[in-house]
Design a protein around this motif. Structure first.
Motif, PDB file in Angstrom:
ATOM      1  N   THR A 183       0.865  -1.180   0.000  1.00 51.12           N
ATOM      2  CA  THR A 183       0.000   0.000   0.000  1.00 51.12           C
ATOM      3  C   THR A 183       0.903   1.231   0.000  1.00 51.12           C
ATOM      4  OG1 THR A 183      -0.071   0.202   2.405  1.00 51.12           O
ATOM      5  CG2 THR A 183      -1.754  -1.213   1.363  1.00 51.12           C
ATOM      6  N   ASP A 184       0.327   2.380  -0.304  1.00 49.22           N
ATOM      7  CA  ASP A 184       1.109   3.618  -0.292  1.00 49.22           C
ATOM      8  C   ASP A 184       1.715   3.863   1.088  1.00 49.22           C
ATOM      9  OD1 ASP A 184       0.319   3.875  -2.896  1.00 49.22           O
ATOM     10  OD2 ASP A 184      -0.996   5.608  -2.555  1.00 49.22           O
ATOM     11  N   GLY A 185       0.940   3.637   2.135  1.00 45.53           N
ATOM     12  CA  GLY A 185       1.426   3.841   3.495  1.00 45.53           C
ATOM     13  C   GLY A 185       2.574   2.908   3.842  1.00 45.53           C
ATOM     14  N   GLU A 186       2.476   1.633   3.443  1.00 46.52           N
ATOM     15  CA  GLU A 186       3.554   0.682   3.695  1.00 46.52           C
ATOM     16  C   GLU A 186       4.826   1.081   2.948  1.00 46.52           C
ATOM     17  OE1 GLU A 186       1.030  -3.462   4.316  1.00 46.52           O
ATOM     18  OE2 GLU A 186       1.567  -2.822   2.283  1.00 46.52           O
ATOM     19  N   LEU A 187       4.651   1.571   1.737  1.00 43.68           N
ATOM     20  CA  LEU A 187       5.803   1.974   0.920  1.00 43.68           C
ATOM     21  C   LEU A 187       6.533   3.159   1.541  1.00 43.68           C
ATOM     22  CD1 LEU A 187       7.235   1.254  -1.705  1.00 43.68           C
ATOM     23  CD2 LEU A 187       5.724   2.834  -2.872  1.00 43.68           C
ATOM     24  N   VAL A 188       5.790   4.169   1.956  1.00 47.80           N
ATOM     25  CA  VAL A 188       6.406   5.352   2.562  1.00 47.80           C
ATOM     26  C   VAL A 188       7.038   4.994   3.909  1.00 47.80           C
ATOM     27  CG1 VAL A 188       5.953   7.647   3.510  1.00 47.80           C
ATOM     28  CG2 VAL A 188       4.947   6.979   1.314  1.00 47.80           C
ATOM     29  N   ALA A 189       6.383   4.147   4.698  1.00 43.48           N
ATOM     30  CA  ALA A 189       6.959   3.723   5.986  1.00 43.48           C
ATOM     31  C   ALA A 189       8.267   2.970   5.766  1.00 43.48           C
ATOM     32  CB  ALA A 189       5.959   2.854   6.750  1.00 43.48           C
ATOM     33  N   HIS A 190       8.298   2.106   4.760  1.00 40.53           N
ATOM     34  CA  HIS A 190       9.531   1.375   4.434  1.00 40.53           C
ATOM     35  C   HIS A 190      10.631   2.352   4.029  1.00 40.53           C
ATOM     36  CE1 HIS A 190      12.233  -1.626   2.764  1.00 40.53           C
ATOM     37  NE2 HIS A 190      12.303  -0.884   1.672  1.00 40.53           N
ATOM     38  N   ALA A 191      10.292   3.318   3.195  1.00 42.25           N
ATOM     39  CA  ALA A 191      11.285   4.297   2.737  1.00 42.25           C
ATOM     40  C   ALA A 191      11.819   5.134   3.890  1.00 42.25           C
ATOM     41  CB  ALA A 191      10.665   5.205   1.669  1.00 42.25           C
ATOM     42  N   ARG A 192      10.950   5.552   4.788  1.00 44.63           N
ATOM     43  CA  ARG A 192      11.407   6.356   5.934  1.00 44.63           C
ATOM     44  C   ARG A 192      12.372   5.562   6.811  1.00 44.63           C
ATOM     45  NH1 ARG A 192       5.795   9.441   6.694  1.00 44.63           N
ATOM     46  NH2 ARG A 192       6.415  11.398   5.723  1.00 44.63           N
ATOM     47  N   ARG A 193      12.055   4.277   7.049  1.00 43.21           N
ATOM     48  CA  ARG A 193      12.969   3.436   7.840  1.00 43.21           C
ATOM     49  C   ARG A 193      14.306   3.269   7.117  1.00 43.21           C
ATOM     50  NH1 ARG A 193       8.283   0.437   8.410  1.00 43.21           N
ATOM     51  NH2 ARG A 193       8.997  -1.051   6.851  1.00 43.21           N
ATOM     52  N   ALA A 194      14.248   3.020   5.818  1.00 48.06           N
ATOM     53  CA  ALA A 194      15.481   2.810   5.052  1.00 48.06           C
ATOM     54  C   ALA A 194      16.336   4.069   5.039  1.00 48.06           C
ATOM     55  CB  ALA A 194      15.135   2.390   3.623  1.00 48.06           C
ATOM     56  N   PHE A 195      15.719   5.229   4.820  1.00 52.14           N
ATOM     57  CA  PHE A 195      16.502   6.459   4.757  1.00 52.14           C
ATOM     58  C   PHE A 195      16.992   6.903   6.123  1.00 52.14           C
ATOM     59  CE2 PHE A 195      14.825   7.128   0.431  1.00 52.14           C
ATOM     60  CZ  PHE A 195      16.049   7.305  -0.186  1.00 52.14           C
ATOM     61  N   LYS A 196      16.298   6.510   7.170  1.00 51.17           N
ATOM     62  CA  LYS A 196      16.806   6.812   8.510  1.00 51.17           C
ATOM     63  C   LYS A 196      18.158   6.118   8.697  1.00 51.17           C
ATOM     64  CE  LYS A 196      15.023   7.087  13.191  1.00 51.17           C
ATOM     65  NZ  LYS A 196      13.905   6.745  14.070  1.00 51.17           N
ATOM     66  N   ALA A 197      18.238   4.869   8.259  1.00 49.24           N
ATOM     67  CA  ALA A 197      19.505   4.128   8.349  1.00 49.24           C
ATOM     68  C   ALA A 197      20.542   4.680   7.373  1.00 49.24           C
ATOM     69  CB  ALA A 197      19.256   2.647   8.069  1.00 49.24           C
ATOM     70  N   ILE A 198      20.131   4.993   6.157  1.00 53.47           N
ATOM     71  CA  ILE A 198      21.063   5.519   5.151  1.00 53.47           C
ATOM     72  C   ILE A 198      21.628   6.858   5.597  1.00 53.47           C
ATOM     73  CG2 ILE A 198      21.199   6.479   2.808  1.00 53.47           C
ATOM     74  CD1 ILE A 198      19.136   4.259   2.018  1.00 53.47           C
ATOM     75  N   ASP A 199      20.772   7.738   6.092  1.00 54.05           N
ATOM     76  CA  ASP A 199      21.229   9.056   6.547  1.00 54.05           C
ATOM     77  C   ASP A 199      22.194   8.933   7.727  1.00 54.05           C
ATOM     78  OD1 ASP A 199      19.775  10.292   4.575  1.00 54.05           O
ATOM     79  OD2 ASP A 199      18.108  10.851   5.884  1.00 54.05           O
ATOM     80  N   ARG A 200      21.939   7.965   8.606  1.00 55.27           N
ATOM     81  CA  ARG A 200      22.827   7.737   9.735  1.00 55.27           C
ATOM     82  C   ARG A 200      24.213   7.286   9.273  1.00 55.27           C
ATOM     83  NH1 ARG A 200      20.220   3.647  13.490  1.00 55.27           N
ATOM     84  NH2 ARG A 200      18.617   4.112  12.025  1.00 55.27           N
ATOM     85  N   MET A 201      24.238   6.560   8.142  1.00 58.42           N
ATOM     86  CA  MET A 201      25.507   6.056   7.620  1.00 58.42           C
ATOM     87  C   MET A 201      26.228   7.081   6.747  1.00 58.42           C
ATOM     88  SD  MET A 201      24.366   2.099   6.815  1.00 58.42           S
ATOM     89  CE  MET A 201      25.016   2.240   5.213  1.00 58.42           C
ATOM     90  N   GLY A 202      25.601   8.224   6.486  1.00 58.58           N
ATOM     91  CA  GLY A 202      26.296   9.270   5.756  1.00 58.58           C
ATOM     92  C   GLY A 202      25.828   9.530   4.350  1.00 58.58           C
ATOM     93  N   GLY A 203      24.614   9.153   3.982  1.00 59.67           N
ATOM     94  CA  GLY A 203      24.083   9.534   2.684  1.00 59.67           C
ATOM     95  C   GLY A 203      23.961   8.377   1.715  1.00 59.67           C
ATOM     96  N   PRO A 204      23.851   8.699   0.424  1.00 58.93           N
ATOM     97  CA  PRO A 204      23.653   7.657  -0.588  1.00 58.93           C
ATOM     98  C   PRO A 204      24.741   6.594  -0.513  1.00 58.93           C
ATOM     99  CG  PRO A 204      23.316   9.805  -1.556  1.00 58.93           C
ATOM    100  CD  PRO A 204      23.850  10.033  -0.161  1.00 58.93           C
ATOM    101  N   VAL A 205      24.320   5.392  -0.821  1.00 62.20           N
ATOM    102  CA  VAL A 205      25.189   4.240  -0.684  1.00 62.20           C
ATOM    103  C   VAL A 205      26.089   4.077  -1.906  1.00 62.20           C
ATOM    104  CG1 VAL A 205      25.185   1.771  -0.136  1.00 62.20           C
ATOM    105  CG2 VAL A 205      23.319   3.191   0.613  1.00 62.20           C
ATOM    106  N   ALA A 206      25.927   4.915  -2.915  1.00 66.91           N
ATOM    107  CA  ALA A 206      26.699   4.771  -4.153  1.00 66.91           C
ATOM    108  C   ALA A 206      28.194   4.808  -3.892  1.00 66.91           C
ATOM    109  CB  ALA A 206      26.313   5.870  -5.135  1.00 66.91           C
ATOM    110  N   GLU A 207      28.647   5.656  -2.985  1.00 73.07           N
ATOM    111  CA  GLU A 207      30.075   5.770  -2.712  1.00 73.07           C
ATOM    112  C   GLU A 207      30.598   4.573  -1.922  1.00 73.07           C
ATOM    113  OE1 GLU A 207      28.384   9.237  -3.957  1.00 73.07           O
ATOM    114  OE2 GLU A 207      27.902   8.416  -2.011  1.00 73.07           O
ATOM    115  N   ALA A 208      29.710   3.821  -1.300  1.00 73.49           N
ATOM    116  CA  ALA A 208      30.139   2.690  -0.477  1.00 73.49           C
ATOM    117  C   ALA A 208      30.163   1.383  -1.269  1.00 73.49           C
ATOM    118  CB  ALA A 208      29.199   2.539   0.726  1.00 73.49           C
ATOM    119  N   GLY A 209      30.118   1.484  -2.597  1.00 73.12           N
ATOM    120  CA  GLY A 209      30.220   0.291  -3.417  1.00 73.12           C
ATOM    121  C   GLY A 209      28.903  -0.407  -3.644  1.00 73.12           C
TER     122      GLY A 209
END
Length: 138
Positions: free
Chosen positions: A108-134
């Motif tokens: 659902t739209d809500g599940e998708l946005v909730a998943h994205a928020r959780r994922a970006f919370k972790a990504i932002d904590r690690m320092g941004g887009p994962v492209a530089e990390a291989g």
């Protein structure tokens, strides 16, 4: 409001694009111009029998996530990989903002946005887009 992140759920017929921050979400749906075109596979024929995804459709998805710091690409099947290949071949500067590619059915739209928020919370904590990390698209 400013939306730094986006998530795109796509298949070969449509893409659901969500721009969001901690409190706000904006969404849009992009449709392929010819979503019901079918190619039939006959015995002895060369090729998979699948129609290629329209390049215009892929370009419209990329345009929809411009202006974001980073974005996720999710969806069923192989359509998302066609978008990644398109980015690699034609728009490598836009590929750098792609934080990840994941297989995902039809949330659902809500599940998708909730998943994205959780994922970006972790990504932002690690320092941004994962492209530089291989990161390598799946």
């Amino acid at each position: 409001m400013t939306h730094n992140h986006a998530i795109v759920w796509m298949d070969s017929k449509e893409a659901h694009v969500f721009h969001f921050n901690a409190v706000d979400v904006e969404s849009e749906v992009l449709k392929a111009h010819n979503p019901f075109r079918k190619v039939h596979h006959k015995a002895g024929a060369i090729g998979s029998g699948h129609a290629a995804i329209e390049l215009d459709f892929l370009d419209r998805i990329v345009d929809a996530v411009r202006g974001t710091t980073s974005w996720l690409l999710v969806g069923p099947g192989q359509a998302k990989l066609a978008l990644v290949r398109h980015l690699e071949a034609h728009l490598p500067h836009d590929l750098k903002r792609l934080a990840g590619v994941e297989a995902m059915d039809h949330p659902t739209d809500g599940e998708l946005v909730a998943h994205a928020r959780r994922a970006f919370k972790a990504i932002d904590r690690m320092g941004g887009p994962v492209a530089e990390a291989g990161r390598t698209p799946q």
